[in-house]
Design an enzyme around this catalytic site. Structure first.
Site, PDB file in Angstrom:
ATOM      1  N   GLU A  60       0.819  -1.211   0.000  1.00 32.94           N
ATOM      2  CA  GLU A  60       0.000   0.000   0.000  1.00 32.94           C
ATOM      3  C   GLU A  60       0.852   1.260   0.000  1.00 32.94           C
ATOM      4  O   GLU A  60       0.538   2.227  -0.695  1.00 32.94           O
ATOM      5  CB  GLU A  60      -0.967  -0.001   1.189  1.00 32.94           C
ATOM      6  CG  GLU A  60      -2.076  -1.033   1.100  1.00 32.94           C
ATOM      7  CD  GLU A  60      -2.941  -0.882  -0.150  1.00 32.94           C
ATOM      8  OE1 GLU A  60      -3.010   0.231  -0.705  1.00 32.94           O
ATOM      9  OE2 GLU A  60      -3.532  -1.875  -0.581  1.00 32.94           O
ATOM     10  N   TYR A 143      -7.093   6.487   3.515  1.00 31.21           N
ATOM     11  CA  TYR A 143      -7.186   5.379   2.573  1.00 31.21           C
ATOM     12  C   TYR A 143      -6.390   4.165   3.039  1.00 31.21           C
ATOM     13  O   TYR A 143      -6.904   3.037   3.091  1.00 31.21           O
ATOM     14  CB  TYR A 143      -6.719   5.791   1.167  1.00 31.21           C
ATOM     15  CG  TYR A 143      -6.376   4.573   0.358  1.00 31.21           C
ATOM     16  CD1 TYR A 143      -7.381   3.765  -0.158  1.00 31.21           C
ATOM     17  CD2 TYR A 143      -5.049   4.160   0.194  1.00 31.21           C
ATOM     18  CE1 TYR A 143      -7.087   2.601  -0.841  1.00 31.21           C
ATOM     19  CE2 TYR A 143      -4.741   2.999  -0.481  1.00 31.21           C
ATOM     20  CZ  TYR A 143      -5.756   2.232  -1.002  1.00 31.21           C
ATOM     21  OH  TYR A 143      -5.459   1.075  -1.655  1.00 31.21           O
ATOM     22  N   ASP A 161     -10.348   4.904  -2.561  1.00 36.48           N
ATOM     23  CA  ASP A 161      -9.193   5.381  -3.317  1.00 36.48           C
ATOM     24  C   ASP A 161      -9.683   5.984  -4.625  1.00 36.48           C
ATOM     25  O   ASP A 161     -10.882   6.052  -4.894  1.00 36.48           O
ATOM     26  CB  ASP A 161      -8.216   4.230  -3.585  1.00 36.48           C
ATOM     27  CG  ASP A 161      -8.669   3.395  -4.754  1.00 36.48           C
ATOM     28  OD1 ASP A 161      -9.888   3.168  -4.861  1.00 36.48           O
ATOM     29  OD2 ASP A 161      -7.831   2.978  -5.566  1.00 36.48           O
ATOM     30  N   CYS A 216     -13.007   0.316 -15.405  1.00 36.76           N
ATOM     31  CA  CYS A 216     -13.552   1.665 -15.313  1.00 36.76           C
ATOM     32  C   CYS A 216     -12.409   2.660 -15.126  1.00 36.76           C
ATOM     33  O   CYS A 216     -12.338   3.390 -14.150  1.00 36.76           O
ATOM     34  CB  CYS A 216     -14.543   1.748 -14.149  1.00 36.76           C
ATOM     35  SG  CYS A 216     -15.589   3.219 -14.173  1.00 36.76           S
ATOM     36  N   CYS A 226     -17.644  -4.380 -18.569  1.00 31.94           N
ATOM     37  CA  CYS A 226     -18.030  -4.000 -17.213  1.00 31.94           C
ATOM     38  C   CYS A 226     -19.252  -4.791 -16.730  1.00 31.94           C
ATOM     39  O   CYS A 226     -20.275  -4.839 -17.409  1.00 31.94           O
ATOM     40  CB  CYS A 226     -18.334  -2.507 -17.153  1.00 31.94           C
ATOM     41  SG  CYS A 226     -18.836  -1.947 -15.507  1.00 31.94           S
TER      42      CYS A 226
END
Length: 315
Positions: A60, A143, A161, A216, A226
């Site tokens: 992260e 986040y 995020d 996306c 999608c």
DNA sequence: CATGCGTGGTG
DNA sequence: TCACCAAGCAT
């Protein structure tokens, strides 16, 4: 834990677009997105069980503003060298900066080192499970705290995020892009869309993020791939273009950032203190060069020594 | 809340 | 080519 001084909102669903009676809680999105994730999720090393919470946390930090493809090799080296927080905590911070390589934003390396020290001192060497304790660590913001708690520990958190924000902006709000800065309305929406069940919520967090990363996307979105295209508010509205002022682009050429990068690159490669004269060669303009070097020292990324020598920080 | 903070890939 | 972009954080 929870935010202390929040004035009571009226109805939490009141402001949700497309939610006339507040029945939008995401049920129509959860199943298709999670099913899509089960089929299409990338096999990333920090998603494997053996990565552990430390692996998740390291990933992260590295993924903050750096693409997956560039993170992968550095992540592997990092975890092989420092398999536990205490292993990194023992090192000089400059070693973390050196091992950061060219991922960019090297202050993240310093903060990750600081977080490892804090984890070793305050949490017995284990990445904390508590959201507030995660948030208190250097380099961990809203986040990342939610991401580690959710991905590493399976907890129920809104993980908001840039990918998720874009998915929500399109699928729910019906606009091409989310606002520049995260708004209270977005947080409210993310919480409203979070599945009740903890395990499903954690799966949803990862799945909605992956959808934003792979399908996306900001440009060249793949609506044909999608899983929620049929329900997407933006697509149903005819995919209107973003209105308003263009978001400020990040200039780089000629900025202090570029100079800092060049200076630090020299110091990363050097394994002995570097004389000022060597650093002077990276940039022609002396005022900006000095300002950049001073900034690196102020940030703790560079340690000045007597005699005009510089090195990565030993402490 | 707007800014500063790296780097490399891409259309 | 070069503007834009890529899993934010701290101030």
């Amino acid at each position: 834990m929870t935010a202390p001084t929040k004035p009571p909102h009226t109805s939490p669903t009141e402001a949700l677009p497309g939610s006339p009676r507040g029945e939008i809680r995401g049920e129509h999105l959860h199943s298709p997105v999670i099913a899509w994730f089960d089929e299409h999720a990338r096999d990333l090393p920090w998603r494997r069980p053996e990565a552990g919470a430390w692996g998740v946390m390291v990933s992260e930090f590295m993924l903050q503003q750096t693409p997956v493809n560039r993170v992968l090799p550095v992540y592997e080296q990092w975890l092989a060298r420092w398999p536990r927080p205490a292993d990194l905590a023992k090192e000089a911070p400059g070693e973390a900066v050196r091992a950061w390589g060219r991922l960019g934003y090297p202050r993240r390396a310093l903060r990750l080192h600081g977080a490892a020290v804090a984890i070793t001192e305050r949490h017995g060497g284990d990445v904390p499970t508590d959201h507030a304790q995660l948030l208190a660590l250097p380099g961990i913001g809203e986040y990342t705290a939610a991401a580690v708690a959710s991905f590493a520990y399976g907890q129920r958190h809104a993980v908001l995020d840039t990918n998720v924000r874009r998915v929500f902006a399109r699928a729910v709000i019906g606009v091409q892009y989310p606002p520049n800065a995260t708004t209270a309305a977005e947080r409210r929406l993310a919480r409203a869309l979070l599945p009740d069940d903890e395990r499903i919520a954690a799966r949803w967090a990862a799945a909605s993020m992956e959808l934003g990363a792979l399908v996306c996307t900001a440009k060249n979105e793949g609506c044909n791939r999608c899983p929620i295209a049929a329900q997407c508010a933006w697509r149903l509205a005819g995919k209107p273009e973003h209105e308003g002022p263009p978001r400020r682009g990040q200039t780089y050429a000629g900025t202090d950032r570029q100079v800092r990068g060049k200076l630090l690159a020299v110091l990363r490669e050097a394994h002995a203190p570097v004389p000022q004269a060597l650093l002077d060669r990276v940039w022609h303009e002396p005022v900006q060069r000095a300002r950049a070097l001073d900034g690196l020292v102020a940030d703790g990324l560079v340690e000045p020594l007597p005699g005009g020598l510089y090195r990565l920080p030993l402490s």
